[in-house]
Design a protein around this motif. Structure first.
Motif, short mmCIF file in Angstrom:
data_model
loop_
_atom_site.label_atom_id
_atom_site.label_comp_id
_atom_site.label_asym_id
_atom_site.label_seq_id
_atom_site.Cartn_x
_atom_site.Cartn_y
_atom_site.Cartn_z
N PRO A 1 47.47 49.50 66.67
CA PRO A 1 47.48 48.37 67.58
C PRO A 1 46.50 48.63 69.29
CG PRO A 1 49.18 48.29 66.82
CD PRO A 1 48.67 49.46 66.09
N VAL A 2 46.16 47.80 69.50
CA VAL A 2 45.15 47.40 71.07
C VAL A 2 45.77 46.82 71.72
CG1 VAL A 2 43.08 47.38 72.07
CG2 VAL A 2 43.01 48.22 70.03
N TYR A 3 46.51 45.92 70.95
CA TYR A 3 46.81 44.73 72.31
C TYR A 3 48.06 45.54 73.21
CZ TYR A 3 51.06 43.97 69.53
OH TYR A 3 52.43 44.30 68.79
N PRO A 4 48.68 46.46 72.86
CA PRO A 4 50.21 46.69 73.52
C PRO A 4 49.37 47.40 75.00
CG PRO A 4 50.77 47.26 71.54
CD PRO A 4 49.08 46.37 71.41
N TRP A 5 48.19 48.10 74.99
CA TRP A 5 47.72 48.32 75.76
C TRP A 5 47.01 47.54 76.55
CZ3 TRP A 5 49.89 53.16 76.61
CH2 TRP A 5 49.67 53.55 74.85
N VAL A 6 46.85 46.41 76.52
CA VAL A 6 46.07 45.13 76.44
C VAL A 6 46.82 44.31 77.47
CG1 VAL A 6 43.94 43.81 76.82
CG2 VAL A 6 43.84 46.03 75.62
N ILE A 7 48.54 43.93 76.60
CA ILE A 7 48.92 43.02 77.67
C ILE A 7 50.03 43.30 77.97
CG2 ILE A 7 50.86 40.99 76.74
CD1 ILE A 7 47.37 40.90 75.29
N ALA A 8 50.05 42.12 79.00
CA ALA A 8 50.92 42.47 79.71
C ALA A 8 52.29 42.35 79.58
CB ALA A 8 51.01 42.94 81.31
N ARG A 24 46.83 43.55 81.12
CA ARG A 24 47.49 44.31 82.32
C ARG A 24 45.94 44.87 83.29
NH1 ARG A 24 45.51 49.39 82.16
NH2 ARG A 24 45.24 50.29 79.87
N ASP A 25 46.11 45.58 84.35
CA ASP A 25 45.53 45.88 85.47
C ASP A 25 44.51 47.18 84.51
OD1 ASP A 25 43.34 46.53 87.37
OD2 ASP A 25 45.48 46.89 88.98
N LEU A 26 43.58 46.78 83.50
CA LEU A 26 42.43 47.97 83.12
C LEU A 26 41.89 48.93 84.15
CD1 LEU A 26 41.33 45.88 79.67
CD2 LEU A 26 43.48 46.73 80.49
N SER A 27 42.22 48.13 85.56
CA SER A 27 40.84 49.24 86.61
C SER A 27 42.26 50.23 86.40
CB SER A 27 41.29 49.06 87.58
OG SER A 27 42.31 48.11 88.97
N LYS A 28 43.59 50.29 86.36
CA LYS A 28 44.31 51.81 86.48
C LYS A 28 45.12 52.05 84.82
CE LYS A 28 46.11 49.54 89.79
NZ LYS A 28 48.08 48.98 90.95
N PRO A 29 44.96 53.35 84.84
CA PRO A 29 45.56 54.26 83.51
C PRO A 29 46.47 54.08 83.58
CG PRO A 29 45.44 55.90 85.35
CD PRO A 29 44.77 54.52 86.00
N VAL A 30 47.05 54.03 81.67
CA VAL A 30 48.81 52.81 81.74
C VAL A 30 49.76 54.11 82.56
CG1 VAL A 30 50.50 53.03 79.63
CG2 VAL A 30 48.20 52.66 79.60
N GLY A 31 49.61 55.08 82.78
CA GLY A 31 50.33 56.38 83.68
C GLY A 31 50.13 55.37 85.14
N SER A 68 46.84 59.91 73.55
CA SER A 68 45.85 59.83 72.47
C SER A 68 46.23 59.85 71.27
CB SER A 68 44.74 60.77 72.75
OG SER A 68 44.85 61.88 72.18
N THR A 69 45.90 59.07 70.40
CA THR A 69 46.06 58.83 69.35
C THR A 69 46.11 59.97 68.11
OG1 THR A 69 45.92 56.11 68.77
CG2 THR A 69 45.67 57.41 66.77
N PRO A 70 44.84 60.64 68.22
CA PRO A 70 44.70 61.66 67.84
C PRO A 70 45.60 62.72 67.92
CG PRO A 70 42.82 61.81 68.47
CD PRO A 70 43.66 59.96 68.76
N GLY A 71 46.34 62.82 68.74
CA GLY A 71 47.66 63.68 69.15
C GLY A 71 48.90 63.82 68.47
N PHE A 72 49.27 62.49 68.05
CA PHE A 72 49.93 61.79 67.32
C PHE A 72 49.61 62.18 65.95
CE2 PHE A 72 51.61 58.66 71.39
CZ PHE A 72 52.71 59.55 71.02
#
Length: 79
Positions: A1-8, A24-31, A68-72
């Motif tokens: 799902p995409v929402y965990p990376w977008v919703i804060a 979440r602030d999309l100008s910053k990476p998740v880290g 990334s998803t390919p890594g998983f």
């Protein structure tokens, strides 16, 4: 799902999709979403050895491939 990376906002009973604080602030990476995470990745970056092509040591990096998803998927397939 995409929402965990977008919703804060994970605490509200109902999401107000018109409120900027919901996302979440999309100008910053998740880290870099909070100062503690950013400091952790900065320390990790500076503690890595310098690049050495002869020894096949890659250049320092902030995030590994398993964000990334390919890594998983590859990990699951190799398991």
């Amino acid at each position: 799902p995409v929402y965990p990376w977008v919703i804060a906002d994970y605490t509200s009973e109902k999401l107000d999709l018109t409120s900027p604080s919901t996302y979440r602030d999309l100008s910053k990476p998740v880290g870099a979403l909070n100062p503690q995470r950013l400091e952790y990745f900065r320390e990790r970056y500076t503690s890595m050895p310098p690049e050495d092509k002869e020894c096949m040591i890659p250049p320092p990096f902030m995030y590994g491939t398993h964000y990334s998803t390919p890594g998983f998927v590859l990990y699951y397939l190799v398991r």
